[in-house]
Design an enzyme around this catalytic site. Structure first.
Site, PDB file in Angstrom:
ATOM      1  N   LEU A 110      38.824  32.379  36.679  1.00 46.51           N
ATOM      2  CA  LEU A 110      38.911  33.831  36.854  1.00 46.51           C
ATOM      3  C   LEU A 110      38.232  34.519  35.671  1.00 46.51           C
ATOM      4  O   LEU A 110      38.495  34.155  34.526  1.00 46.51           O
ATOM      5  CB  LEU A 110      40.380  34.289  36.908  1.00 46.51           C
ATOM      6  CG  LEU A 110      41.236  33.845  38.092  1.00 46.51           C
ATOM      7  CD1 LEU A 110      42.690  34.178  37.833  1.00 46.51           C
ATOM      8  CD2 LEU A 110      40.760  34.521  39.377  1.00 46.51           C
ATOM      9  N   HIS A 111      37.374  35.489  35.973  1.00 53.58           N
ATOM     10  CA  HIS A 111      36.790  36.258  34.866  1.00 53.58           C
ATOM     11  C   HIS A 111      36.397  37.678  35.250  1.00 53.58           C
ATOM     12  O   HIS A 111      36.145  38.502  34.379  1.00 53.58           O
ATOM     13  CB  HIS A 111      35.544  35.535  34.316  1.00 53.58           C
ATOM     14  CG  HIS A 111      34.351  35.632  35.212  1.00 53.58           C
ATOM     15  ND1 HIS A 111      34.196  34.837  36.324  1.00 53.58           N
ATOM     16  CD2 HIS A 111      33.257  36.442  35.170  1.00 53.58           C
ATOM     17  CE1 HIS A 111      33.055  35.136  36.919  1.00 53.58           C
ATOM     18  NE2 HIS A 111      32.461  36.111  36.251  1.00 53.58           N
ATOM     19  N   ARG A 112      36.356  38.004  36.542  1.00 54.63           N
ATOM     20  CA  ARG A 112      35.889  39.323  36.941  1.00 54.63           C
ATOM     21  C   ARG A 112      36.923  40.403  36.621  1.00 54.63           C
ATOM     22  O   ARG A 112      38.127  40.177  36.772  1.00 54.63           O
ATOM     23  CB  ARG A 112      35.545  39.350  38.428  1.00 54.63           C
ATOM     24  CG  ARG A 112      34.348  38.468  38.748  1.00 54.63           C
ATOM     25  CD  ARG A 112      33.734  38.743  40.086  1.00 54.63           C
ATOM     26  NE  ARG A 112      32.584  37.865  40.284  1.00 54.63           N
ATOM     27  CZ  ARG A 112      31.350  38.138  39.898  1.00 54.63           C
ATOM     28  NH1 ARG A 112      31.089  39.284  39.295  1.00 54.63           N
ATOM     29  NH2 ARG A 112      30.368  37.289  40.107  1.00 54.63           N
TER      30      ARG A 112
END
Length: 361
Positions: free
Chosen positions: A208-210
């Protein structure tokens, strides 16, 4: 022919590496083609170390503009100023940009104002989400590009709908798959395999990074908790992006089967992906690799610029909708997931096609 190739972030180097290999092959055959590799320094990444370049046999940049972090406007302005000087000092016949980072857009603008033709690798992809900086980068880049190298029929149609002449569109495939195919036999088991006690096809990989997923602590906590609840107690390996790590430090997520680990190198990460039961991600690039490796993938985004991975690949678009997540996990755990197919031209020979077209041009 002298080509200036632009890279702005770690994934860009993995995209340009096979293109450079193909150029060098032609050059060694006595063909008049050469390149200069420019790293804008858009993303300062400590993982862009000697090991990274040596592990994937990626050439070091000829120049680094050292732009580093800043606001979107600051980065764009800094890249444009630095790249203008680079082109003045090192003239070329063509600028080749890849992907959709800020460097892609900024260097395209500079090249066109300098009267230099631009080739865009991964042209035509669209998510339809104008909240993504990458979408704006794609639109601006493709409005100025001269030669469009595409990954899919969807990208071809997007460009045709914008009025791009057919003879400027080159359907070549996915250059990231060239890198995957080249190194697939070299994938390396990470230390976490034994420390966690992982087994083939018995665990999830989560990334996850957005901003839409990680910028709000409560929604991030709810998403991860929901995933753990649906996981049937299978181990979840979560290489934590630096952006996400800052948010997780404020949460109290203690689940026996959730394992936070440091980011991994390309060979180790793709070893985990290839052997996973399934992948959960908000990354577009990972959905391409899971499709080629026939690994089920649930995409934690409301949209995708790679619809082919959903239509014929192994990808399922769930966003962070609880009901869609439940549907995805139900398919996974009941062995109802489609096998999927590999899109046309995702065969490891994309870079050769690109360079052949460049020579024709």
């Amino acid at each position: 022919m002298k080509i200036t190739i632009v890279a702005g972030a770690r994934p860009n180097f993995m995209k340009i590496a096979p293109i450079i290999d193909a150029i060098n092959f032609k050059k060694n055959e006595g063909i008049d083609i050469d390149f200069r590799l420019v790293h804008t320094g858009q993303h300062y990444d400590k993982n862009l170390s000697d090991t990274f370049f040596e592990e994937l046999n990626i050439p070091y940049p000829d120049a680094n503009l050292n732009i580093k972090s800043g606001t979107q406007a600051e980065q764009t302005a800094g890249i444009m100023i630095g790249f203008e000087k680079e082109l003045n000092d090192n003239p070329c016949d063509l600028v080749l940009v890849v992907g959709d980072v800020t460097s892609t857009m900024a260097c395209t603008i500079v090249a066109k104002k300098a009267g230099i033709k631009v080739a865009h690798v991964e042209a035509g992809i669209r998510s339809g989400d104008m909240n993504m900086p990458e979408e704006i980068n794609r639109i601006v880049t493709d409005s100025l590009t001269d030669y469009f190298f595409t990954t899919s029929e969807y990208a071809n149609e997007n460009l045709k709908n914008l009025g791009v002449p057919k003879n400027k569109i080159y359907y070549v495939g996915n250059v990231m798959i060239d890198t995957l195919r080249k190194h697939e036999n070299r994938l390396k088991q990470p230390k976490v395999w034994t420390s966690i006690g992982l087994k083939h096809k018995s665990y999830f990989v989560l990334t996850l990074h957005r901003p839409s997923n990680v910028d709000e602590t409560e929604s991030l906590k709810e998403l991860i908790t929901k995933i753990v609840t649906l996981s049937n107690n299978k181990p979840i390996v979560f290489p934590v992006h630096p952006r996400t790590k800052k948010m997780l430090s404020d949460l109290n997520l203690n689940f026996d089967n959730l394992h936070f680990i440091e980011p991994l190198g390309y060979l180790e990460f793709n070893f985990l992906v290839k052997n996973a039961f399934a992948v959960l991600t908000d990354s577009g690039g990972i959905t391409e690799e899971t499709t080629v490796m026939h690994v089920p993938c649930i995409t934690l985004r409301e949209n995708t610029e790679r619809p082919e991975t959903c239509d014929i690949g192994t990808n399922y678009l769930a966003g962070n909708n609880p009901k869609k997540l439940e549907t995805g996990f139900k398919k996974l755990l009941s062995n109802e997931w489609p096998v999927g197919e590999i899109p046309k031209f995702w065969d490891g020979n994309t870079a050769n096609r690109i360079v052949n077209h460049l020579l024709e041009i």
